[in-house]
Design a protein around this motif. Structure first.
Motif, PDB file in Angstrom:
ATOM      1  N   SER A   1      -1.664  -3.010   3.947  1.00 50.67           N
ATOM      2  CA  SER A   1      -2.163  -1.636   4.019  1.00 50.67           C
ATOM      3  C   SER A   1      -3.681  -1.690   3.938  1.00 50.67           C
ATOM      4  O   SER A   1      -4.257  -2.650   3.417  1.00 50.67           O
ATOM      5  CB  SER A   1      -1.577  -0.774   2.898  1.00 50.67           C
ATOM      6  OG  SER A   1      -1.996  -1.235   1.638  1.00 50.67           O
ATOM      7  N   TYR A   2      -4.342  -0.656   4.476  1.00 47.46           N
ATOM      8  CA  TYR A   2      -5.805  -0.668   4.528  1.00 47.46           C
ATOM      9  C   TYR A   2      -6.369   0.751   4.424  1.00 47.46           C
ATOM     10  O   TYR A   2      -5.684   1.739   4.666  1.00 47.46           O
ATOM     11  CB  TYR A   2      -6.294  -1.362   5.802  1.00 47.46           C
ATOM     12  CG  TYR A   2      -5.784  -0.750   7.085  1.00 47.46           C
ATOM     13  CD1 TYR A   2      -6.496   0.244   7.740  1.00 47.46           C
ATOM     14  CD2 TYR A   2      -4.581  -1.167   7.648  1.00 47.46           C
ATOM     15  CE1 TYR A   2      -6.030   0.810   8.911  1.00 47.46           C
ATOM     16  CE2 TYR A   2      -4.109  -0.617   8.823  1.00 47.46           C
ATOM     17  CZ  TYR A   2      -4.841   0.372   9.450  1.00 47.46           C
ATOM     18  OH  TYR A   2      -4.370   0.933  10.607  1.00 47.46           O
ATOM     19  N   PHE A   3      -7.648   0.837   4.034  1.00 48.29           N
ATOM     20  CA  PHE A   3      -8.391   2.094   3.968  1.00 48.29           C
ATOM     21  C   PHE A   3      -9.128   2.309   5.285  1.00 48.29           C
ATOM     22  O   PHE A   3      -9.930   1.470   5.682  1.00 48.29           O
ATOM     23  CB  PHE A   3      -9.447   2.066   2.855  1.00 48.29           C
ATOM     24  CG  PHE A   3      -8.898   1.968   1.470  1.00 48.29           C
ATOM     25  CD1 PHE A   3      -8.249   3.039   0.885  1.00 48.29           C
ATOM     26  CD2 PHE A   3      -9.037   0.809   0.737  1.00 48.29           C
ATOM     27  CE1 PHE A   3      -7.751   2.953  -0.397  1.00 48.29           C
ATOM     28  CE2 PHE A   3      -8.550   0.714  -0.545  1.00 48.29           C
ATOM     29  CZ  PHE A   3      -7.898   1.786  -1.112  1.00 48.29           C
ATOM     30  N   GLU A   4      -8.885   3.400   5.969  1.00 44.34           N
ATOM     31  CA  GLU A   4      -9.618   3.841   7.152  1.00 44.34           C
ATOM     32  C   GLU A   4      -9.699   2.803   8.282  1.00 44.34           C
ATOM     33  O   GLU A   4      -9.358   3.085   9.397  1.00 44.34           O
ATOM     34  CB  GLU A   4     -11.039   4.280   6.787  1.00 44.34           C
ATOM     35  CG  GLU A   4     -11.111   5.450   5.829  1.00 44.34           C
ATOM     36  CD  GLU A   4     -10.648   6.763   6.428  1.00 44.34           C
ATOM     37  OE1 GLU A   4     -10.803   6.971   7.643  1.00 44.34           O
ATOM     38  OE2 GLU A   4     -10.108   7.586   5.675  1.00 44.34           O
ATOM     39  N   LEU A   5     -10.182   1.595   8.013  1.00 44.36           N
ATOM     40  CA  LEU A   5     -10.363   0.564   9.033  1.00 44.36           C
ATOM     41  C   LEU A   5      -9.498  -0.656   8.700  1.00 44.36           C
ATOM     42  O   LEU A   5      -9.372  -1.019   7.536  1.00 44.36           O
ATOM     43  CB  LEU A   5     -11.829   0.126   9.108  1.00 44.36           C
ATOM     44  CG  LEU A   5     -12.844   1.234   9.416  1.00 44.36           C
ATOM     45  CD1 LEU A   5     -14.258   0.725   9.222  1.00 44.36           C
ATOM     46  CD2 LEU A   5     -12.645   1.759  10.824  1.00 44.36           C
ATOM     47  N   PRO A   6      -8.936  -1.324   9.706  1.00 39.97           N
ATOM     48  CA  PRO A   6      -8.075  -2.478   9.440  1.00 39.97           C
ATOM     49  C   PRO A   6      -8.744  -3.605   8.642  1.00 39.97           C
ATOM     50  O   PRO A   6      -8.068  -4.386   7.995  1.00 39.97           O
ATOM     51  CB  PRO A   6      -7.680  -2.961  10.844  1.00 39.97           C
ATOM     52  CG  PRO A   6      -7.786  -1.741  11.697  1.00 39.97           C
ATOM     53  CD  PRO A   6      -8.937  -0.957  11.130  1.00 39.97           C
ATOM     54  N   ASP A   7     -10.070  -3.687   8.678  1.00 36.75           N
ATOM     55  CA  ASP A   7     -10.768  -4.734   7.920  1.00 36.75           C
ATOM     56  C   ASP A   7     -10.907  -4.395   6.439  1.00 36.75           C
ATOM     57  O   ASP A   7     -11.258  -5.268   5.641  1.00 36.75           O
ATOM     58  CB  ASP A   7     -12.156  -4.987   8.504  1.00 36.75           C
ATOM     59  CG  ASP A   7     -12.080  -5.644   9.881  1.00 36.75           C
ATOM     60  OD1 ASP A   7     -11.031  -6.241  10.183  1.00 36.75           O
ATOM     61  OD2 ASP A   7     -13.058  -5.557  10.631  1.00 36.75           O
ATOM     62  N   ALA A   8     -10.657  -3.155   6.056  1.00 41.87           N
ATOM     63  CA  ALA A   8     -10.774  -2.723   4.652  1.00 41.87           C
ATOM     64  C   ALA A   8      -9.395  -2.805   3.996  1.00 41.87           C
ATOM     65  O   ALA A   8      -8.738  -1.801   3.733  1.00 41.87           O
ATOM     66  CB  ALA A   8     -11.331  -1.307   4.586  1.00 41.87           C
ATOM     67  N   VAL A   9      -8.963  -4.020   3.697  1.00 42.36           N
ATOM     68  CA  VAL A   9      -7.606  -4.268   3.192  1.00 42.36           C
ATOM     69  C   VAL A   9      -7.431  -3.691   1.791  1.00 42.36           C
ATOM     70  O   VAL A   9      -8.252  -3.895   0.909  1.00 42.36           O
ATOM     71  CB  VAL A   9      -7.303  -5.785   3.187  1.00 42.36           C
ATOM     72  CG1 VAL A   9      -5.950  -6.057   2.566  1.00 42.36           C
ATOM     73  CG2 VAL A   9      -7.361  -6.335   4.604  1.00 42.36           C
TER      74      VAL A   9
ATOM     75  N   ALA B   1     -10.695   8.104   0.881  1.00 42.66           N
ATOM     76  CA  ALA B   1     -10.268   7.464   2.125  1.00 42.66           C
ATOM     77  C   ALA B   1      -8.751   7.536   2.278  1.00 42.66           C
ATOM     78  O   ALA B   1      -8.010   7.480   1.307  1.00 42.66           O
ATOM     79  CB  ALA B   1     -10.727   6.013   2.127  1.00 42.66           C
ATOM     80  N   TYR B   2      -8.318   7.664   3.514  1.00 43.18           N
ATOM     81  CA  TYR B   2      -6.888   7.620   3.807  1.00 43.18           C
ATOM     82  C   TYR B   2      -6.388   6.187   3.687  1.00 43.18           C
ATOM     83  O   TYR B   2      -7.118   5.236   3.945  1.00 43.18           O
ATOM     84  CB  TYR B   2      -6.613   8.113   5.230  1.00 43.18           C
ATOM     85  CG  TYR B   2      -6.760   9.600   5.404  1.00 43.18           C
ATOM     86  CD1 TYR B   2      -5.797  10.465   4.925  1.00 43.18           C
ATOM     87  CD2 TYR B   2      -7.857  10.125   6.074  1.00 43.18           C
ATOM     88  CE1 TYR B   2      -5.925  11.833   5.114  1.00 43.18           C
ATOM     89  CE2 TYR B   2      -7.991  11.478   6.262  1.00 43.18           C
ATOM     90  CZ  TYR B   2      -7.019  12.335   5.773  1.00 43.18           C
ATOM     91  OH  TYR B   2      -7.142  13.678   5.950  1.00 43.18           O
ATOM     92  N   LEU B   3      -5.130   6.043   3.334  1.00 44.24           N
ATOM     93  CA  LEU B   3      -4.503   4.733   3.228  1.00 44.24           C
ATOM     94  C   LEU B   3      -3.485   4.594   4.356  1.00 44.24           C
ATOM     95  O   LEU B   3      -2.645   5.471   4.545  1.00 44.24           O
ATOM     96  CB  LEU B   3      -3.818   4.586   1.867  1.00 44.24           C
ATOM     97  CG  LEU B   3      -3.227   3.242   1.520  1.00 44.24           C
ATOM     98  CD1 LEU B   3      -4.313   2.171   1.478  1.00 44.24           C
ATOM     99  CD2 LEU B   3      -2.535   3.306   0.171  1.00 44.24           C
ATOM    100  N   PHE B   4      -3.564   3.509   5.129  1.00 42.71           N
ATOM    101  CA  PHE B   4      -2.692   3.274   6.273  1.00 42.71           C
ATOM    102  C   PHE B   4      -1.886   2.007   6.061  1.00 42.71           C
ATOM    103  O   PHE B   4      -2.327   1.087   5.375  1.00 42.71           O
ATOM    104  CB  PHE B   4      -3.510   3.115   7.554  1.00 42.71           C
ATOM    105  CG  PHE B   4      -4.293   4.330   7.939  1.00 42.71           C
ATOM    106  CD1 PHE B   4      -3.735   5.298   8.746  1.00 42.71           C
ATOM    107  CD2 PHE B   4      -5.593   4.500   7.491  1.00 42.71           C
ATOM    108  CE1 PHE B   4      -4.459   6.423   9.112  1.00 42.71           C
ATOM    109  CE2 PHE B   4      -6.321   5.621   7.846  1.00 42.71           C
ATOM    110  CZ  PHE B   4      -5.757   6.584   8.653  1.00 42.71           C
ATOM    111  N   SER B   5      -0.729   1.931   6.689  1.00 45.60           N
ATOM    112  CA  SER B   5       0.074   0.703   6.704  1.00 45.60           C
ATOM    113  C   SER B   5      -0.035   0.084   8.085  1.00 45.60           C
ATOM    114  O   SER B   5       0.125   0.775   9.091  1.00 45.60           O
ATOM    115  CB  SER B   5       1.538   1.001   6.412  1.00 45.60           C
ATOM    116  OG  SER B   5       1.701   1.435   5.092  1.00 45.60           O
ATOM    117  N   ALA B   6      -0.318  -1.214   8.134  1.00 45.94           N
ATOM    118  CA  ALA B   6      -0.368  -1.918   9.414  1.00 45.94           C
ATOM    119  C   ALA B   6       1.048  -2.029   9.975  1.00 45.94           C
ATOM    120  O   ALA B   6       2.027  -2.012   9.225  1.00 45.94           O
ATOM    121  CB  ALA B   6      -0.983  -3.300   9.218  1.00 45.94           C
ATOM    122  N   ALA B   7       1.151  -2.124  11.278  1.00 46.44           N
ATOM    123  CA  ALA B   7       2.459  -2.278  11.919  1.00 46.44           C
ATOM    124  C   ALA B   7       3.174  -3.497  11.346  1.00 46.44           C
ATOM    125  O   ALA B   7       2.556  -4.524  11.072  1.00 46.44           O
ATOM    126  CB  ALA B   7       2.284  -2.425  13.422  1.00 46.44           C
TER     127      ALA B   7
END
Length: 80
Positions: free
Chosen positions: A54-62, A9-15
């Motif tokens: 930060s989260y995986f793919e979806l904002p609910d997957a912290v 899964a990609y890892l994203f940073s929330a704003a």
């Protein structure tokens, strides 16, 4: 439409946004002429207590959640 990642899964940073405050007051404005012209300073870092996430793919997957809190600084400075 996100492309699939073969490595997981990609890892994203929330704003994230942070506001800071910096203020000062020359004591001679209150008390008249003072040697070394002292100045009272007050600073706040992370004024509104912003949190990082930060989260995986979806904002609910912290993945991670970081609350660094606020920092308050009080100081006195003058000239020689």
């Amino acid at each position: 439409n996100a492309k699939q990642c073969n490595a997981g899964a990609y890892l994203f940073s929330a704003a994230y946004g942070q506001a800071d405050l910096s203020s000062s007051l020359k004591l001679s404005d209150l008390f008249g002429e003072i040697p070394s012209d002292p100045e009272l300073t007050f600073d706040v870092q992370n004024l509104f207590n912003a949190k990082q996430q930060s989260y995986f793919e979806l904002p609910d997957a912290v993945h991670s959640y970081y609350n660094r809190g606020q920092t308050f600084l009080l100081g006195l400075r003058g000239t020689l």
